[in-house]
Design a protein around this motif. Sequence first.
Motif, PDB file in Angstrom:
ATOM      1  N   LEU A 157       2.685   5.114   9.906  1.00 50.01           N
ATOM      2  CA  LEU A 157       2.564   6.489  10.399  1.00 50.01           C
ATOM      3  C   LEU A 157       3.840   6.935  11.111  1.00 50.01           C
ATOM      4  CD1 LEU A 157      -1.097   6.369  11.745  1.00 50.01           C
ATOM      5  CD2 LEU A 157      -0.268   7.809   9.882  1.00 50.01           C
ATOM      6  N   ALA A 158       4.478   5.994  11.842  1.00 50.94           N
ATOM      7  CA  ALA A 158       5.696   6.335  12.580  1.00 50.94           C
ATOM      8  C   ALA A 158       6.889   6.517  11.640  1.00 50.94           C
ATOM      9  CB  ALA A 158       5.999   5.247  13.604  1.00 50.94           C
ATOM     10  N   VAL A 159       6.960   5.710  10.570  1.00 52.62           N
ATOM     11  CA  VAL A 159       8.125   5.734   9.680  1.00 52.62           C
ATOM     12  C   VAL A 159       7.938   6.729   8.529  1.00 52.62           C
ATOM     13  CG1 VAL A 159       9.538   4.366   8.101  1.00 52.62           C
ATOM     14  CG2 VAL A 159       8.743   3.364  10.257  1.00 52.62           C
ATOM     15  N   LEU A 173      -5.918   6.250   8.321  1.00 51.40           N
ATOM     16  CA  LEU A 173      -4.686   7.035   8.381  1.00 51.40           C
ATOM     17  C   LEU A 173      -3.492   6.217   7.899  1.00 51.40           C
ATOM     18  CD1 LEU A 173      -5.122   8.838  11.829  1.00 51.40           C
ATOM     19  CD2 LEU A 173      -5.265   9.876   9.565  1.00 51.40           C
ATOM     20  N   GLY A 174      -3.465   4.937   8.271  1.00 47.57           N
ATOM     21  CA  GLY A 174      -2.369   4.071   7.863  1.00 47.57           C
ATOM     22  C   GLY A 174      -2.308   3.891   6.358  1.00 47.57           C
ATOM     23  N   LEU A 175      -3.464   3.735   5.706  1.00 53.49           N
ATOM     24  CA  LEU A 175      -3.483   3.587   4.248  1.00 53.49           C
ATOM     25  C   LEU A 175      -3.040   4.877   3.559  1.00 53.49           C
ATOM     26  CD1 LEU A 175      -6.746   1.499   3.741  1.00 53.49           C
ATOM     27  CD2 LEU A 175      -4.395   0.741   3.374  1.00 53.49           C
ATOM     28  N   PHE A 176      -3.472   6.016   4.097  1.00 54.97           N
ATOM     29  CA  PHE A 176      -3.036   7.292   3.518  1.00 54.97           C
ATOM     30  C   PHE A 176      -1.532   7.479   3.701  1.00 54.97           C
ATOM     31  CE2 PHE A 176      -7.356   8.393   2.829  1.00 54.97           C
ATOM     32  CZ  PHE A 176      -7.353   9.477   1.968  1.00 54.97           C
ATOM     33  N   SER A 177      -0.999   6.983   4.812  1.00 53.19           N
ATOM     34  CA  SER A 177       0.443   7.067   5.039  1.00 53.19           C
ATOM     35  C   SER A 177       1.188   6.082   4.153  1.00 53.19           C
ATOM     36  CB  SER A 177       0.753   6.781   6.507  1.00 53.19           C
ATOM     37  OG  SER A 177       2.141   6.642   6.724  1.00 53.19           O
ATOM     38  N   LEU A 178       0.676   4.858   4.041  1.00 50.59           N
ATOM     39  CA  LEU A 178       1.353   3.808   3.283  1.00 50.59           C
ATOM     40  C   LEU A 178       1.466   4.164   1.806  1.00 50.59           C
ATOM     41  CD1 LEU A 178       2.538   0.966   3.849  1.00 50.59           C
ATOM     42  CD2 LEU A 178       0.332   0.022   3.136  1.00 50.59           C
ATOM     43  N   PHE A 179       0.380   4.692   1.236  1.00 49.59           N
ATOM     44  CA  PHE A 179       0.375   5.037  -0.192  1.00 49.59           C
ATOM     45  C   PHE A 179       0.698   6.509  -0.445  1.00 49.59           C
ATOM     46  CE2 PHE A 179      -2.449   1.317   0.135  1.00 49.59           C
ATOM     47  CZ  PHE A 179      -1.814   0.474  -0.756  1.00 49.59           C
ATOM     48  N   GLN A 180       0.946   7.254   0.634  1.00 54.44           N
ATOM     49  CA  GLN A 180       1.316   8.669   0.535  1.00 54.44           C
ATOM     50  C   GLN A 180       0.291   9.494  -0.244  1.00 54.44           C
ATOM     51  OE1 GLN A 180       4.333  10.500   1.997  1.00 54.44           O
ATOM     52  NE2 GLN A 180       3.551   8.817   3.261  1.00 54.44           N
ATOM     53  N   TRP A 181      -0.996   9.156  -0.047  1.00 52.16           N
ATOM     54  CA  TRP A 181      -2.050  10.001  -0.592  1.00 52.16           C
ATOM     55  C   TRP A 181      -2.079  11.306   0.192  1.00 52.16           C
ATOM     56  CZ3 TRP A 181      -5.627   5.246   0.141  1.00 52.16           C
ATOM     57  CH2 TRP A 181      -5.432   4.355  -0.922  1.00 52.16           C
ATOM     58  N   ASN A 209      -9.770  12.460  -2.733  1.00 57.98           N
ATOM     59  CA  ASN A 209      -9.261  11.843  -1.507  1.00 57.98           C
ATOM     60  C   ASN A 209     -10.324  11.786  -0.413  1.00 57.98           C
ATOM     61  OD1 ASN A 209      -6.801  11.406  -2.669  1.00 57.98           O
ATOM     62  ND2 ASN A 209      -5.768  13.122  -1.688  1.00 57.98           N
ATOM     63  N   PHE A 210     -11.217  12.776  -0.388  1.00 58.16           N
ATOM     64  CA  PHE A 210     -12.362  12.742   0.529  1.00 58.16           C
ATOM     65  C   PHE A 210     -13.203  11.499   0.265  1.00 58.16           C
ATOM     66  CE2 PHE A 210     -16.905  13.701   1.025  1.00 58.16           C
ATOM     67  CZ  PHE A 210     -16.979  14.035   2.368  1.00 58.16           C
ATOM     68  N   MET A 240     -14.879   5.900   1.381  1.00 59.80           N
ATOM     69  CA  MET A 240     -15.072   4.545   0.863  1.00 59.80           C
ATOM     70  C   MET A 240     -14.369   3.521   1.754  1.00 59.80           C
ATOM     71  SD  MET A 240     -16.401   2.601  -1.493  1.00 59.80           S
ATOM     72  CE  MET A 240     -16.672   3.434  -3.065  1.00 59.80           C
ATOM     73  N   ILE A 241     -13.132   3.821   2.138  1.00 58.39           N
ATOM     74  CA  ILE A 241     -12.412   2.930   3.058  1.00 58.39           C
ATOM     75  C   ILE A 241     -13.161   2.851   4.380  1.00 58.39           C
ATOM     76  CG2 ILE A 241     -10.257   2.569   4.325  1.00 58.39           C
ATOM     77  CD1 ILE A 241      -8.841   4.109   2.061  1.00 58.39           C
ATOM     78  N   GLY A 242     -13.666   4.006   4.841  1.00 58.87           N
ATOM     79  CA  GLY A 242     -14.381   4.040   6.108  1.00 58.87           C
ATOM     80  C   GLY A 242     -15.649   3.208   6.101  1.00 58.87           C
TER      81      GLY A 242
END
Length: 305
Positions: free
Chosen positions: A31-33, A172-180, A259-260, A265-267
């Motif tokens: 998220l920071a990068v 949030l981290g997974l959405f940031s990491l994979f740029q979804w 994406n919803f 699903m991740i949640g």
Amino acid sequence: MSKEMNFDFMKLRHAASIMSILLVLISIGSLAVRGLNLGLDFTGGTLLEVQYEKPEALDKITGTLEAQGYRDVTVQNFGSETDVLVRMSEAFRDNLGNEVLGVLQSASADNQLTLMRSEFVGGQVGEELRDQGGLALLLALFVVMIYVAVRFQFKFSVGAVVALFHDVIIILGLFSLFQWEFDLTVMAALLAVIGYSINDTIVVADHIRENFRVVRRGDALEVINFSINQTLGRTIMTSLTTALVLFALMVVGGDIIHNFSVALMIGVVVGTYSSIFVASSLLVAMNISREDLIPPEVEEVDDRP
């Protein structure tokens, strides 16, 4: 009590804690990068809906628009293969919809196109939506902490809120990491995950509190393990049935809610995990005991002369 236990969850609490800390640190670092790939709802821009007579390749539409100089173009199907949503960061103007339609029509001469709608989301509106969504998440965590502290005990509220924070940060981290793409539907999914996860945590906490009061043998680890195993069947069935519905939405629900569905699903997976390991492990770390849950006996004062 030991005969009813099926699995020693608390034996894995140290390994689970290390994995959770690593996932949270990776998520915060991403998220920071990299940040979040914010959708049109937050960044502002133009949304066009175009209906084709015959299906058209989305890559071809994207390439045509980018070749004409339009910025940050995202193209996806909307409901059917002939309905297309075009998102771009282009500033809205009166003739933009017809202009884009003309560009697409010239690239698909054998196809008939119709402009169904043309909308604009301002950058200021998007920023307000982002800020209000963040405040809604923080308020939800605060309300949960107060509710659990009042209903159970302060140590339970700390465990519940840390587990919820753990779930939200990892999503949030997974959405940031994979740029979804992160839009308002994903924000709504985060709020839904908070509700789902806290429900699971409260069920486990309720059994832990009750067993501390009625089971007189065994230490805190045994009571917590026993309580988790009591709720294990219910947790598995709830998680599986919810996951099946979300999987169906991911496959056939279309791009608008994809994406919803992914966030939910991740949640479900992370929320089930955190209810068992994160919240319960924190209770052990905070030395939860029977004295914390059994109210002290009040000595009766004899007022008779």
